[in-house]
Design an enzyme around this catalytic site. Structure first.
Site, mmCIF file in Angstrom:
data_model
loop_
_atom_site.group_PDB
_atom_site.id
_atom_site.type_symbol
_atom_site.label_atom_id
_atom_site.label_comp_id
_atom_site.label_asym_id
_atom_site.label_seq_id
_atom_site.Cartn_x
_atom_site.Cartn_y
_atom_site.Cartn_z
ATOM 1 N N ARG A 46 -4.302 1.190 -12.195
ATOM 2 C CA ARG A 46 -3.423 1.130 -11.169
ATOM 3 C C ARG A 46 -3.905 2.279 -10.058
ATOM 4 O O ARG A 46 -4.576 3.187 -10.645
ATOM 5 C CB ARG A 46 -1.936 1.152 -11.360
ATOM 6 C CG ARG A 46 -1.445 2.337 -12.291
ATOM 7 C CD ARG A 46 -0.162 2.792 -12.174
ATOM 8 N NE ARG A 46 -0.170 3.390 -10.863
ATOM 9 C CZ ARG A 46 -0.521 4.473 -10.388
ATOM 10 N NH1 ARG A 46 -1.176 5.282 -11.359
ATOM 11 N NH2 ARG A 46 -0.494 5.153 -9.074
ATOM 12 N N GLY A 47 -3.363 2.138 -9.123
ATOM 13 C CA GLY A 47 -3.741 3.007 -7.914
ATOM 14 C C GLY A 47 -4.982 2.560 -7.342
ATOM 15 O O GLY A 47 -5.890 2.188 -8.021
ATOM 16 N N ALA A 48 -5.149 2.860 -5.976
ATOM 17 C CA ALA A 48 -6.092 2.177 -5.259
ATOM 18 C C ALA A 48 -7.381 2.654 -5.758
ATOM 19 O O ALA A 48 -8.112 1.462 -5.823
ATOM 20 C CB ALA A 48 -5.700 2.385 -3.910
ATOM 21 N N ARG A 89 -4.084 -8.218 -7.716
ATOM 22 C CA ARG A 89 -3.328 -7.485 -6.839
ATOM 23 C C ARG A 89 -3.702 -7.535 -5.296
ATOM 24 O O ARG A 89 -4.859 -7.224 -4.979
ATOM 25 C CB ARG A 89 -3.095 -6.077 -7.413
ATOM 26 C CG ARG A 89 -2.591 -5.870 -8.659
ATOM 27 C CD ARG A 89 -2.026 -4.511 -9.111
ATOM 28 N NE ARG A 89 -0.854 -4.233 -8.415
ATOM 29 C CZ ARG A 89 -0.327 -3.054 -8.412
ATOM 30 N NH1 ARG A 89 -0.911 -1.969 -9.062
ATOM 31 N NH2 ARG A 89 0.897 -2.749 -7.803
ATOM 32 N N GLN A 195 6.200 5.301 -11.911
ATOM 33 C CA GLN A 195 4.999 5.931 -11.589
ATOM 34 C C GLN A 195 5.100 7.674 -11.227
ATOM 35 O O GLN A 195 4.163 8.404 -11.662
ATOM 36 C CB GLN A 195 3.866 5.449 -10.550
ATOM 37 C CG GLN A 195 3.297 4.180 -10.843
ATOM 38 C CD GLN A 195 4.311 3.079 -10.355
ATOM 39 O OE1 GLN A 195 5.568 3.109 -10.352
ATOM 40 N NE2 GLN A 195 3.816 1.770 -9.769
ATOM 41 N N ASP A 236 -2.631 2.657 -0.182
ATOM 42 C CA ASP A 236 -3.333 1.598 -0.681
ATOM 43 C C ASP A 236 -4.041 0.674 0.315
ATOM 44 O O ASP A 236 -5.129 -0.055 0.088
ATOM 45 C CB ASP A 236 -2.141 0.717 -1.124
ATOM 46 C CG ASP A 236 -1.704 0.953 -2.727
ATOM 47 O OD1 ASP A 236 -0.829 2.019 -2.441
ATOM 48 O OD2 ASP A 236 -2.227 0.844 -3.729
ATOM 49 N N ASN A 245 1.584 1.877 1.564
ATOM 50 C CA ASN A 245 1.633 2.527 0.198
ATOM 51 C C ASN A 245 2.854 1.957 -0.555
ATOM 52 O O ASN A 245 3.752 1.138 -0.151
ATOM 53 C CB ASN A 245 1.736 4.116 0.323
ATOM 54 C CG ASN A 245 1.657 4.866 -0.698
ATOM 55 O OD1 ASN A 245 0.647 4.686 -1.511
ATOM 56 N ND2 ASN A 245 2.243 5.811 -0.948
ATOM 57 N N LYS A 246 3.147 2.860 -1.780
ATOM 58 C CA LYS A 246 4.104 2.325 -2.652
ATOM 59 C C LYS A 246 5.565 2.355 -1.921
ATOM 60 O O LYS A 246 5.951 3.115 -1.106
ATOM 61 C CB LYS A 246 4.325 3.287 -3.767
ATOM 62 C CG LYS A 246 5.298 3.134 -4.968
ATOM 63 C CD LYS A 246 5.301 1.937 -5.553
ATOM 64 C CE LYS A 246 4.171 1.524 -6.229
ATOM 65 N NZ LYS A 246 3.901 0.095 -6.436
HETATM 66 O O1 MRU Z 1 1.526 -0.111 -7.770
HETATM 67 P P1 MRU Z 1 0.653 1.104 -7.925
HETATM 68 O O2 MRU Z 1 1.037 2.191 -8.940
HETATM 69 O O3 MRU Z 1 -0.913 0.735 -7.888
HETATM 70 O O4 MRU Z 1 0.675 1.871 -6.420
HETATM 71 C C1 MRU Z 1 -0.179 3.084 -6.262
HETATM 72 C C2 MRU Z 1 0.338 3.704 -4.966
HETATM 73 O O5 MRU Z 1 0.882 3.173 -4.304
HETATM 74 C C3 MRU Z 1 -0.435 4.868 -4.921
HETATM 75 O O6 MRU Z 1 0.033 5.590 -3.965
HETATM 76 C C4 MRU Z 1 -1.818 4.481 -3.826
HETATM 77 O O7 MRU Z 1 -2.601 3.443 -4.750
HETATM 78 C C5 MRU Z 1 -2.768 5.587 -3.777
HETATM 79 S S1 MRU Z 1 -3.497 6.198 -5.107
HETATM 80 C C6 MRU Z 1 -4.341 7.617 -4.897
#
Ligand code: MRU
Length: 343
Positions: A46-48, A89, A195, A236, A245-246
């Site tokens: 996970r994470g962009a 996603r 997370q 993201d 973002n999250k």
């Molecule tokens: O749902 P996730 O855990 O994939 O969400 C991740 C985030 O929101 C991060 O802040 C974002 O992807 C940036 S990661 C460098």
């Protein structure tokens, strides 16, 4: 090891299973596109930025596994795999960026099926190396904004686990700590998948950077008490008007504005989305079960029958953002994302 890597010995994609942290550090191997899709959907990866590279490895895997013996046949297989991966996603633009970059290079340079397999894997590996290098640059640029005594609040995980290595928001914190700046971090738990408490706090502990975990709802009070000096989050997707973002990032930005606390976003240029219309961008809605049940024991948290809305992301208006930190430099208001791309 890096968060995600290609494993030459058995042509698999190796990754840290992030659903098991911090209790267990386990490396899993995905051996086909369906396993890659499963890993993305269930947030094993996970994470962009990590998703971007995972999407690219997924396309390279599809090329490896395709039995097509013509360029056209192979492209068909690769594109079908790319579509399946992109659907897993929808919000983080890096995922489709990674898939599309691979398909484009294959279309431009793939003269025969054998060459396509090699080109695809080389390009995916190049993207993984680039990601690690870009994050180091983001870290270096962002570290200039931090000073001794800063207490930095961060949300979700924008660390090395969210990237191939180093991290974006945590990359800034890591770079500053490495340069000797005395800082500490407050990590929001980040309900419902935690997370922040599971991943961010664990990463910082590994690097011996001081960290406290708080519940998401404690952030406003700590800001009002003067405990937090800066907020740094990842992203993201960034359009001209919003940072996606999250879920919870928007609330933090409003609180930071109210308390005159700088609110920074750290992200690679690949997270920018200059050409999209907001109405085309989908905020991922995840299974209500992530909120209805707690932990591995699946203890009931919300009575059966009560509707749940489990939104994974929100969008923060550009006017709430003090600066965007990228590998091309740090950009202050008025922030024009076309200028960030030009560098
Ligand atoms: O749902 P996730 O855990 O994939 O969400 C991740 C985030 O929101 C991060 O802040 C974002 O992807 C940036 S990661 C460098």
């Amino acid at each position: 090891m890096r968060t995600i890597e290609w494993n030459d010995s058995d042509s698999s994609v190796k990754m840290i299973d992030q659903t098991l942290l911090p209790g267990e550090l386990k490396i899993i191997k995905c051996k086909n596109v369906a396993e890659i899709c499963e890993a993305i959907q269930n947030l094993r990866i996970r994470g962009a930025p990590a998703l971007g590279v995972c999407g690219a490895f997924g396309v390279a895997m599809a090329a490896r596994l395709s039995s097509a013996n013509t360029v056209g046949g192979m492209l068909k297989d690769i594109k079908a795999a790319g579509e399946a991966i992109k659907k897993t996603r929808p919000t983080a633009i890096n995922l489709s960026w990674g898939v599309d970059r691979l398909i484009q290079i294959v279309e431009e340079e793939g003269m025969d099926p054998h060459l396509i397999r090699n080109i695809a894997l080389e390009e995916a590996q190049r993207m993984a190396d680039e990601d690690a290098a870009i994050n180091k640059k983001i870290g270096k640029n962002g570290a200039k904004l931090l000073k001794d005594g800063d207490v930095i609040l961060t949300h979700c995980n924008a660390g090395r686990l969210a990237c191939v290595d180093w991290g974006t928001a945590l990359g800034v914190i890591r770079s500053a700590a490495l340069e000797g700046t005395k800082i500490s971090v407050v990590a929001c738990e980040t309900r419902p998948l935690n997370q922040g408490s599971r991943l961010t706090a664990w990463e910082l502990q590994q690097d011996k950077i001081p960290v406290h975990v708080i519940t998401d709802s404690a952030a406003g009070f700590l800001m009002s008490e003067g405990v937090i000096s800066k907020v740094i989050v990842g992203a993201d997707r960034i359009t001209q008007e919003f940072v996606y973002n999250k879920i919870g990032t928007y609330s933090l930005s409003v609180l930071a504005k109210e308390h005159n606390i700088p609110f920074y976003v750290a992200a690679p240029v690949s997270t920018l989305d200059p050409d999209n219309w907001e109405e085309n961008i989908k905020i991922e809605e995840r299974s209500p079960d992530e909120i209805r049940y707690l932990g591995k024991a699946k203890e009931l948290n919300v009575a059966e029958g009560i509707p749940i809305l489990n939104l994974a992301f929100d969008k923060t208006p550009m006017e709430n953002i003090s600066a965007i930190i990228t590998e091309n430099g740090t950009f202050y208001p008025p922030i024009l994302i076309d200028e960030i791309i030009l560098g």
